[in-house]
Design a protein around this motif. Sequence first.
Motif, short mmCIF file in Angstrom:
data_model
loop_
_atom_site.label_atom_id
_atom_site.label_comp_id
_atom_site.label_asym_id
_atom_site.label_seq_id
_atom_site.Cartn_x
_atom_site.Cartn_y
_atom_site.Cartn_z
N THR A 170 0.83 -1.20 0.00
CA THR A 170 0.00 0.00 0.00
C THR A 170 0.87 1.25 0.00
OG1 THR A 170 -0.10 -0.02 2.42
CG2 THR A 170 -1.85 -1.16 1.23
N GLY A 219 -2.80 4.38 1.70
CA GLY A 219 -3.41 3.10 2.04
C GLY A 219 -3.97 2.33 0.87
N LYS A 257 -9.30 -4.55 2.75
CA LYS A 257 -9.81 -3.22 3.11
C LYS A 257 -8.68 -2.22 3.32
CE LYS A 257 -13.99 -4.72 5.60
NZ LYS A 257 -14.70 -4.60 6.89
N LYS A 258 -8.96 -0.95 3.02
CA LYS A 258 -8.09 0.13 3.45
C LYS A 258 -8.35 0.41 4.93
CE LYS A 258 -7.81 3.78 0.78
NZ LYS A 258 -8.59 4.61 1.69
N ASP A 259 -7.62 1.38 5.48
CA ASP A 259 -7.82 1.71 6.89
C ASP A 259 -9.24 2.18 7.17
OD1 ASP A 259 -5.22 1.03 7.42
OD2 ASP A 259 -4.45 3.07 7.31
N ASP A 260 -9.87 2.81 6.18
CA ASP A 260 -11.23 3.29 6.36
C ASP A 260 -12.28 2.25 6.01
OD1 ASP A 260 -10.89 3.23 3.65
OD2 ASP A 260 -11.08 5.39 3.34
N ASN A 297 -17.71 -0.71 5.20
CA ASN A 297 -16.58 0.13 5.58
C ASN A 297 -16.73 0.56 7.05
OD1 ASN A 297 -18.49 2.16 5.57
ND2 ASN A 297 -17.81 3.07 3.64
N CYS A 348 5.81 0.12 11.32
CA CYS A 348 4.60 0.78 10.84
C CYS A 348 3.36 -0.10 10.97
CB CYS A 348 4.77 1.23 9.40
SG CYS A 348 4.99 -0.13 8.22
N ASP A 350 2.03 -1.89 8.90
CA ASP A 350 1.18 -1.71 7.73
C ASP A 350 1.73 -2.47 6.53
OD1 ASP A 350 -0.75 -0.75 6.01
OD2 ASP A 350 0.36 1.08 5.55
#
Length: 534
Positions: free
Chosen positions: A132, A136, A168-171, A203, A494, A496
């Motif tokens: 990402t 993200g 999924k993204k962070d949101d 989401n 991180c 991530d």
Amino acid sequence: MFAGHTALQAASQNGHSDVIKVLMKYDVDFEIEDKDGDRAVHHAAFGDEPSVIEQLHRGGADLNARNKRRQTPLHIGVNKGHISVVKTLLDLGCHPSLQDSEGDTPLHDAISKKRDDMIGILLEHHADLTITNNNGFNSLHHAALRGNPSAMRILLTKIPRHWIVDEKKDDGYTALHLAALNNHVEVAELLVHQGKANMDIQNVNLQTALHLAVERQHTQIVRLLVREQCNLNIPDKDGDTPLHEALRHHTLSQLRQLQDMQDVGKLLMGLGTPGADKKSSASIACFLAANGADLNIKNKKGQTPLDLCPDPNLCKALAKCHKERHSDSCLFPSPNGGANNTVIIRNDQESLEECMVCSDLKRDTLFGPCGHIATCSLCSPRVKKCLMCKEQVQSRTKIEECVVCSDKKASVLFLPCNHMCACDGCGSLMKKCVQCRSSIEKTVPFIVCCGGTPPPAPMPPGIMNNGSRDMTKDMQKLQQQLQDIKDQTCCPVCMDRLKNMIFLCGHGTCQMCGDRMAECPICRKAVEKRILLY
């Protein structure tokens, strides 16, 4: 240095290989940077000089060198559209998935530039499409955001693990959310059909892709998701279903229309033309109701969808669409937007029961020996071959009432005798045909004889509960295993990105974090060397 560049950098950008040979003979420094941090290999990428890149590589130049924007020569080759440079760098073993200062990999850049040829080459050299960027977005998210269907098609054919489609993204946004939000219809179709994306993922606001498409009035996306049987009644964080959203938008557009209407006389005379927003919202609401959206679900304010609609005519239309969805048809605007162009949605059950010849009466004649039911008794004498299987019709038997209960119409075909003389309830109890007394080896429902699919067999409540409980446990176990794998492979700094750099101490981080560290974050030993994982 002259004008900010060394002789090697100038020769590399202009492809002067003989000059480079001379400079290499006298031990030129390959890694000197200009004011932008670009080295000789970067300049060769700028100048589209693949042969110079090979020459520098043989001399020991670092093909993964970064400039001040953290770009490698591969980033530059992709952004400049130099396909031969990209091929050469990858063939020489440069890392295909290093990130620049914005977190973009060369694959992100190739998607942005709509270079399908480069996307294919990068994926053939094992570019990581799960990495990402700083916003993200992985590569699938990026292709969905940019509305690049050809890139999405390539990515889906090369995807290493299916669950990445629903990542999924962070949101909480998946690639399908992004396609629905931005009305990228072709991308959404690819994700649903080719990628088998889960259409009901929510989401962080608990919105599905359908919520977003309805909110933005993207009718083609709505039609796609509903046609593929997404869940129409999932509530968001406020308890609103997509139907709530459609009717709220309809009401707001009406209010805006009233506020913008200058001539009250025109409004009273009914001459004011409703806006396109209102039309679209109302059509979407009717479409959702006709396909099974619940009119009685209450949101967290205790409002049903109909409570949000002050238009009595629309409320009646919604109730009618919802009531008749199993027996009638409902209209929805076509993709072309024409006044007379509509898509008619009919119930399959009804179409399977009507005669295939006259379409006026219901099917009531059993053809032999194929066992199909295709016509009414009036049309059956004219049919020489079965309309469903094209087999020669040797016998025609009109289906009468059940010979056992005389209450319902016969609806079960007994095999192998090919008699239909009992209803569902009586037929399930029989071991022998009541007409010919031969043993029943198999029963076929009426709807299957008409060309439909059999209804699902009911399960005992105990078995169903145990099965769902076991399935839930298995799902939780798999999710925990997946999370454990992610924890082991993601960067400890991180949390991530994936680990793709290790130190001599044996610990590792992602490349973005590792490049900025002077000591290991785990054991605090000084970082003497950084090793990239391929």
